[in-house]
Motif scaffolding. Structure first.
Motif: not given
Length: 347
Positions: A98-101, A12-18, A76-82, A35-36
């Motif tokens: 994908l599998t998370d922690q 979710g840094g600049p590249a991912g956000l854009y 555009f209303e993405p699903a965002i997971y922090t 992850a943060q």
């Protein structure tokens, strides 16, 4: 039924956000994982520093650039997971999983890896710290109003520590730099500037403990020279720790889908943003190709190119790139609202 997104963006840094914004512009569904606890990536490490290299944007503090990127990314209303660390990736039945922690699964047609330098976290101070001092101990540059007229000790000897010492003094702080080594490791030009500004530098010093202050200062640092038997006390109001960062690279080290690497870490792309695995792409500092630009502006270019390639991977008949924003029908209503707002302000 499990949701299958067009693209799963890891980072979710600049590249991912854009990329989240541009994928929405191209009518793709997005899930983004950070992850943060906060989006923004490296921008979170220098919220008070000025960012100069975003085209057409005047010098802007890091936290404001982050705010603008977040607002754009969610258009555009993405699903965002922090607070969500992706631990594994695999492919099943022509879709990525994908599998998370926590063992939760997410499904997508493609994956975009935009994790920058990996999942990084600042190395914390490990010595004893008295209760109630957490707000005065910083791992990123503090608010300039908070340090104006205050005493600030910066622990570290690299580029960031020296740069921050110079900047903090310009904001009105009384700065002391302490470093456990004998010679500062920062760029010699900045070290020279540090000396010219008469910023106090204590080398060969290790912080033994952080105690509460005596009323005239917030805290008292116990410092000990490398070969000394006795410690000295240094009072201060704020403490900024710049001891480097820990980097978790386990996501890239798995063997289920092994990706080609450059210099043992970065994803090697024979052509920009295309990894060695079909359907998996990369953007930002995590990937390498000949001519790669490791600047913020380069991250935006990477994200745009990756999304266009993802669109054609999913639909080979799609156009090569999205319509420019000034003519895109998606923005018609928003443009009308903005113009009406500007008209109201002028009346």
């Amino acid at each position: 039924m499990d949701t299958v997104y067009d693209v799963l963006i890891i980072g979710g840094g600049p590249a991912g956000l854009y990329a989240s914004f541009y994928a929405g512009l191209r009518d793709m569904s997005v899930a983004l994982f950070e992850a943060q606890s906060e989006l923004g990536g490296k921008l979170n490490f220098y919220p008070e520093k000025m960012v100069w290299d975003v085209g057409a944007l005047p010098p802007t503090k890091g936290y404001k650039v982050k705010e603008y990127l977040q607002k754009q990314a969610t258009l555009f209303e993405p699903a965002i997971y922090t607070n969500t660390t992706i631990k594994e990736w695999q492919k099943e039945d022509n879709r990525f999983v994908l599998t998370d922690q926590n063992g939760c699964l997410y499904y997508g047609k493609t994956v975009l890896v935009a994790i920058g330098g990996g999942v990084i976290s600042p190395q914390k101070l490990t010595c004893p710290i008295a209760d109630g001092l957490a707000a005065a101990i910083h791992y990123e540059f503090p608010n300039q109003q908070a340090i104006d007229g205050k005493t600030l000790v910066i622990s570290g000897g690299g580029d960031a520590a020296v740069d921050y010492a110079i900047e903090a003094q310009s904001y009105g702080a009384k700065v002391t730099l302490c470093y456990r080594g004998e010679t500062l490791k920062a760029h010699e030009a900045q070290v020279k500037k540090l000396r010219e500004l008469d910023i106090e530098v204590l080398t060969n010093q290790t912080i033994l403990s952080v105690a509460a202050g005596d009323g005239s200062s917030t805290m008292a640092l116990q410092l000990q020279a490398n070969e000394a038997k006795t410690a000295v006390t240094v009072p201060c109001d704020h403490l900024l720790i710049q001891h480097g960062y820990d980097r978790d690279t386990s996501l890239l080290d798995q063997e289920v889908i092994a990706l080609a690497r450059h210099s043992e870490f970065y994803l090697h792309c024979a052509s920009p943003t295309k990894t060695s695995a079909a359907g998996m792409f990369a953007a930002g500092d995590i990937h390498y190709f000949d001519g790669k630009v490791n600047l913020l502006v380069g991250a935006f270019q990477d994200a745009t190119l990756a999304v266009n390639q993802i669109k054609q991977f999913i639909d080979p008949q799609s156009v090569a790139y999205g319509m420019v924003s000034s003519h895109n029908e998606k923005f018609h209503e928003k443009n009308q609202a903005l113009m009406a707002h500007d008209q109201e302000k002028s009346e």
